[in-house]
Scaffold this active site. Structure first.
Site, PDB file in Angstrom:
ATOM      1  N   ASP A 141      37.761   6.680  19.657  1.00 51.98           N
ATOM      2  CA  ASP A 141      37.893   6.908  18.212  1.00 51.98           C
ATOM      3  C   ASP A 141      37.078   8.143  17.832  1.00 51.98           C
ATOM      4  O   ASP A 141      35.935   8.297  18.289  1.00 51.98           O
ATOM      5  CB  ASP A 141      37.317   5.730  17.400  1.00 51.98           C
ATOM      6  CG  ASP A 141      38.066   4.433  17.642  1.00 51.98           C
ATOM      7  OD1 ASP A 141      39.179   4.491  18.197  1.00 51.98           O
ATOM      8  OD2 ASP A 141      37.532   3.364  17.267  1.00 51.98           O
ATOM      9  N   GLU A 144      26.373 -20.753   2.754  1.00 56.95           N
ATOM     10  CA  GLU A 144      27.129 -20.609   4.014  1.00 56.95           C
ATOM     11  C   GLU A 144      26.515 -19.564   4.944  1.00 56.95           C
ATOM     12  O   GLU A 144      26.706 -19.625   6.151  1.00 56.95           O
ATOM     13  CB  GLU A 144      28.600 -20.274   3.714  1.00 56.95           C
ATOM     14  CG  GLU A 144      28.894 -18.868   3.176  1.00 56.95           C
ATOM     15  CD  GLU A 144      28.743 -18.712   1.677  1.00 56.95           C
ATOM     16  OE1 GLU A 144      28.079 -19.576   1.053  1.00 56.95           O
ATOM     17  OE2 GLU A 144      29.269 -17.740   1.107  1.00 56.95           O
ATOM     18  N   GLY A 198      36.804  -9.385  20.451  1.00 57.47           N
ATOM     19  CA  GLY A 198      35.713 -10.350  20.397  1.00 57.47           C
ATOM     20  C   GLY A 198      34.401  -9.778  20.923  1.00 57.47           C
ATOM     21  O   GLY A 198      33.605 -10.479  21.521  1.00 57.47           O
ATOM     22  N   GLU A 219      25.782  -3.327  19.358  1.00 59.40           N
ATOM     23  CA  GLU A 219      27.237  -3.269  19.481  1.00 59.40           C
ATOM     24  C   GLU A 219      27.758  -2.050  18.724  1.00 59.40           C
ATOM     25  O   GLU A 219      27.368  -1.811  17.585  1.00 59.40           O
ATOM     26  CB  GLU A 219      27.821  -4.559  18.879  1.00 59.40           C
ATOM     27  CG  GLU A 219      29.329  -4.584  18.867  1.00 59.40           C
ATOM     28  CD  GLU A 219      29.905  -5.744  18.065  1.00 59.40           C
ATOM     29  OE1 GLU A 219      29.154  -6.686  17.676  1.00 59.40           O
ATOM     30  OE2 GLU A 219      31.125  -5.712  17.789  1.00 59.40           O
ATOM     31  N   HIS A 244      24.669 -18.230  -1.806  1.00 60.84           N
ATOM     32  CA  HIS A 244      25.632 -18.418  -0.703  1.00 60.84           C
ATOM     33  C   HIS A 244      24.995 -19.197   0.452  1.00 60.84           C
ATOM     34  O   HIS A 244      24.513 -18.588   1.418  1.00 60.84           O
ATOM     35  CB  HIS A 244      26.122 -17.055  -0.205  1.00 60.84           C
ATOM     36  CG  HIS A 244      26.996 -16.368  -1.194  1.00 60.84           C
ATOM     37  ND1 HIS A 244      28.349 -16.605  -1.260  1.00 60.84           N
ATOM     38  CD2 HIS A 244      26.713 -15.495  -2.179  1.00 60.84           C
ATOM     39  CE1 HIS A 244      28.869 -15.877  -2.236  1.00 60.84           C
ATOM     40  NE2 HIS A 244      27.892 -15.195  -2.817  1.00 60.84           N
ATOM     41  N   CYS A 304      28.765 -19.573  -5.964  1.00 65.68           N
ATOM     42  CA  CYS A 304      28.692 -18.344  -6.751  1.00 65.68           C
ATOM     43  C   CYS A 304      29.759 -18.350  -7.856  1.00 65.68           C
ATOM     44  O   CYS A 304      29.607 -19.080  -8.823  1.00 65.68           O
ATOM     45  CB  CYS A 304      28.780 -17.145  -5.823  1.00 65.68           C
ATOM     46  SG  CYS A 304      27.909 -15.718  -6.485  1.00 65.68           S
ATOM     47  N   LEU A 317      31.472 -11.445  19.178  1.00 65.02           N
ATOM     48  CA  LEU A 317      31.239 -12.784  19.709  1.00 65.02           C
ATOM     49  C   LEU A 317      30.579 -12.721  21.088  1.00 65.02           C
ATOM     50  O   LEU A 317      29.663 -13.483  21.391  1.00 65.02           O
ATOM     51  CB  LEU A 317      32.600 -13.481  19.816  1.00 65.02           C
ATOM     52  CG  LEU A 317      32.560 -14.981  19.783  1.00 65.02           C
ATOM     53  CD1 LEU A 317      31.916 -15.454  18.509  1.00 65.02           C
ATOM     54  CD2 LEU A 317      33.988 -15.517  19.875  1.00 65.02           C
ATOM     55  N   ASP A 345      30.080  -9.314  11.621  1.00 70.74           N
ATOM     56  CA  ASP A 345      29.554  -9.614  12.957  1.00 70.74           C
ATOM     57  C   ASP A 345      28.093 -10.051  12.901  1.00 70.74           C
ATOM     58  O   ASP A 345      27.641 -10.821  13.748  1.00 70.74           O
ATOM     59  CB  ASP A 345      29.683  -8.387  13.878  1.00 70.74           C
ATOM     60  CG  ASP A 345      31.047  -8.368  14.554  1.00 70.74           C
ATOM     61  OD1 ASP A 345      31.572  -9.460  14.842  1.00 70.74           O
ATOM     62  OD2 ASP A 345      31.602  -7.280  14.766  1.00 70.74           O
ATOM     63  N   GLY A 391      32.374 -19.879  -7.827  1.00 74.22           N
ATOM     64  CA  GLY A 391      32.798 -21.287  -7.884  1.00 74.22           C
ATOM     65  C   GLY A 391      31.880 -22.128  -8.759  1.00 74.22           C
ATOM     66  O   GLY A 391      32.319 -23.103  -9.376  1.00 74.22           O
ATOM     67  N   THR A 440      42.369  -0.881  31.478  1.00 73.68           N
ATOM     68  CA  THR A 440      40.917  -0.977  31.675  1.00 73.68           C
ATOM     69  C   THR A 440      40.404   0.247  32.428  1.00 73.68           C
ATOM     70  O   THR A 440      39.382   0.836  32.055  1.00 73.68           O
ATOM     71  CB  THR A 440      40.579  -2.274  32.451  1.00 73.68           C
ATOM     72  OG1 THR A 440      40.953  -3.379  31.634  1.00 73.68           O
ATOM     73  CG2 THR A 440      39.109  -2.378  32.789  1.00 73.68           C
TER      74      THR A 440
HETATM   75  N1  GLN Z   1      31.845 -12.089  -9.493  1.00 75.48           N
HETATM   76  C1  GLN Z   1      30.722 -12.948  -9.710  1.00 75.48           C
HETATM   77  C2  GLN Z   1      29.453 -12.184  -9.986  1.00 75.48           C
HETATM   78  O1  GLN Z   1      29.351 -11.024  -9.693  1.00 75.48           O
HETATM   79  C3  GLN Z   1      30.513 -13.867  -8.532  1.00 75.48           C
HETATM   80  C4  GLN Z   1      30.135 -13.157  -7.289  1.00 75.48           C
HETATM   81  C5  GLN Z   1      30.296 -14.004  -6.068  1.00 75.48           C
HETATM   82  O2  GLN Z   1      30.985 -15.016  -6.106  1.00 75.48           O
HETATM   83  N2  GLN Z   1      29.728 -13.600  -4.969  1.00 75.48           N
HETATM   84  O3  GLN Z   1      28.509 -12.735 -10.508  1.00 75.48           O
END
Ligand code: GLN
Length: 547
Positions: free
Chosen positions: A146, A521, A16, A139, A519, A380, A19, A71, A382, A190
């Site tokens: 590594d 979101e 985390g 970060e 998008h 998108c 976060l 992130d 969807g 630690t």
């Molecule tokens: N695969 C679709 C495109 O490239 C949708 C991409 C997505 O959903 N971010 O247009």
């Protein structure tokens, strides 16, 4: 000039760190400081854009069109500061920049080495925009030790030497494992992790210790002694029910105070934590629950749709309900009837995605939502699937599909209602693409404006007819089918400024059915839920009262 906090991790990954960095950013803001957060990733991919969501989780897109680590999504959700291209860098990017310079002859014939050429390149990244903020939080991905991480650790060591004393501080996250057999928290891992850090010249100022059990005072003192850290800079980090409790939880155990102490900032400005008090209140005092089905492809790894899950939580907070999201593999609907599986939900969300697999199932989910009047948010891919569903089932184009699937399979099976976009404008620039171009960084990426038609549902939700949202796609709904689909009631309610690219569609005779090419979101915050998610959850809440 900014003060720099370098955040590293040890013992195990997934502690985390992201976060903790984001929460620290929020706390410094609460004390009146401006912040920027940055992620330095040691892997060799040039950016996460081409990495599978199964492997690396969601790709977070910035306004300026960078495909970055998830992130950065946390950073934005906690601070509200829009991340930039320059806030995410990987070894792959650093090496490719160095090699490009070498080819150009910039190094004037010198032998190119990790020190100083690679480390210099890293230091340059770290300092970009350093004059703009009070604190820069950087970060480092992975854990100390590594192989790929070494140039980054060396670079931050040098960087702290290049700066005046007191300009940089180091915060290290570790794990205190609990041995049930002896009922003990163990500090040795630690100690080893700090030893490893010190062997490369880095002495942490602050240790954040993840633990599933209360850390006794004597263990804290022991860690301080053995790791050469002040006792009040050993910060416990316990598991939380919600990530949004992190700022308050870290504040209570003194993280922000420890950072201010490390910089000698005294007296420390008093924090204003009202925003986080309200966020916690909304999380803990939800009235009721709504169930949302997310019908997608990358359902095994929760992180693959991280921002969507968070935006739904924010939508719940806006409506004071708990959102229970359940992931359903779209392919199921290719074998089974969608109705019995989807009936228990108050809303359906079909997220973005790539490739043909699962798309027939997503089309079924869109059909179910349309015909059963269940709230639907298509993001998108969807949205593209909702348009294809309309074209097939109402527009008389039974072979409607996306060119994406034909390209993948090689051949021509569909009428391309969704086509490959080869040319578009961004601001004053024309962008051109071709099938067969490189995959990395070649999509329509980042913030684009859209105009909404006044009087439509989306214009009402946004309370505005001019918006800008982040994009990440190659294919686009073809405007030439607009008339046929609008005649069926699928309104093209948002368009690109030149009127050529459909940005939003909505069914007019439906309680809540919206598809967006972008998008939303990515821009939602717990203290500022995205209007589309807030209203989608409101519609789901209404639905929950009906069933
Ligand atoms: N695969 C679709 C495109 O490239 C949708 C991409 C997505 O959903 N971010 O247009």
């Amino acid at each position: 000039m900014a003060r720099f906090v370098f955040i590293t991790g040890g013992v195990v990954s997934s502690l985390g760190k992201g976060l903790a960095s984001a929460a620290l950013g929020a706390l410094l803001q609460a004390r009146g400081f401006s912040v920027r957060l940055r992620k330095l990733d040691p892997y060799l991919n040039v950016d996460p854009g081409t990495m599978s969501p199964f492997e690396h989780g969601e790709v977070f897109v910035t306004d300026d069109g960078a495909e970055t680590d998830l992130d950065l999504g946390h950073y934005e959700r906690f601070t509200g500061v829009a991340a930039r291209k320059t806030d995410s860098v990987s070894s792959g990017r650093i090496y490719s920049n160095v090699l490009e310079k070498e080819r150009r002859g910039d190094y004037l014939g010198k032998t190119i080495q990790v020190i100083p050429h690679v480390t210099n390149e890293i230091k340059e990244w770290i300092s970009i925009g350093e004059d703009e903020v009070d604190f820069m939080l950087c970060e480092i991905g992975g854990t100390v030790g590594d192989i790929e991480g070494l140039p980054f650790f060396e670079a931050i060591r040098q960087f702290s030497q290049d700066k005046p004393r007191g300009q940089c501080c180091f915060m290290h996250l570790t794990l205190l494992p609990y041995l049930a057999a002896s009922s003990e928290l163990k500090t040795k891992p630690t100690q080893h992790s700090v030893k490893e850090l010190r062997s490369i010249g880095l002495q942490p100022d602050i240790l954040v210790c993840r633990s599933e059990h209360q850390i006794p005072e004597k263990e804290r003192a022991k860690i301080a002694l053995f790791c050469n850290v002040r006792p009040d800079a050993v910060i416990p980090a316990y598991d939380l029910k919600s990530i949004y409790e992190a700022p308050m939880a870290y504040h209570k155990v003194g993280l922000d105070q420890a950072v201010l102490d490390a910089f000698g900032i005294s007296p420390a400005p008093r924090p204003n934590l009202d925003r986080w008090v309200d966020v916690e209140d909304r999380i803990h005092n939800a009235e009721g629950e709504v169930r949302v089905a997310i019908v997608g492809k990358y359902t095994q790894l929760e992180d693959a749709y991280k921002s969507i899950a968070e935006a739904l939580t924010h939508g719940g907070m806006a409506n004071r309900v708990r959102v229970k999201s359940e992931w359903i593999d779209a392919e199921i609907f290719e074998r089974e009837d969608a109705a019995p599986l989807l009936e228990p939900y108050h809303a359906i969300l079909v997220p973005g995605g790539f490739g043909e697999r699962g798309t027939e199932g997503k089309i079924k989910a869109a059909e179910f939502a349309r015909t059963h009047k269940v709230p639907y948010l298509g993001i998108c891919l969807g949205m593209q699937m909702a348009v294809i569903e309309a074209a097939r089932n109402l527009g008389g184009m039974t072979d409607a599909g996306s060119e994406e699937f034909d390209h993948e399979a090689g051949g021509k099976r569909f009428t391309p209602v969704v086509y490959h976009l080869k040319e578009w404008v961004q601001g004053n620039h024309k962008i051109e693409r071709n099938v067969g171009d490189d995959k990395g960084g070649t999509m329509r990426l980042g913030a684009y404006n859209a105009n909404l038609t006044a009087g439509t549902r989306v214009a009402e939700i946004y309370g505005n007819t001019a918006i800008d949202e982040r994009h990440r796609h190659r294919y686009e709904v073809d405007i030439k089918y607009r008339k046929a689909l609008e005649e069926q009631g699928l309104k093209f309610s948002g368009m690109s400024p030149d009127g050529k690219l459909p940005e939003i569609v909505e069914w007019t005779d439906h309680p809540w059915f919206i598809g967006v090419q972008f998008h939303p979101e990515l821009k939602s915050k717990p203290f500022a839920p995205h209007p589309l998610f807030a209203d989608f959850v409101r519609a789901a809440k209404e639905m929950s009262r009906l069933v």
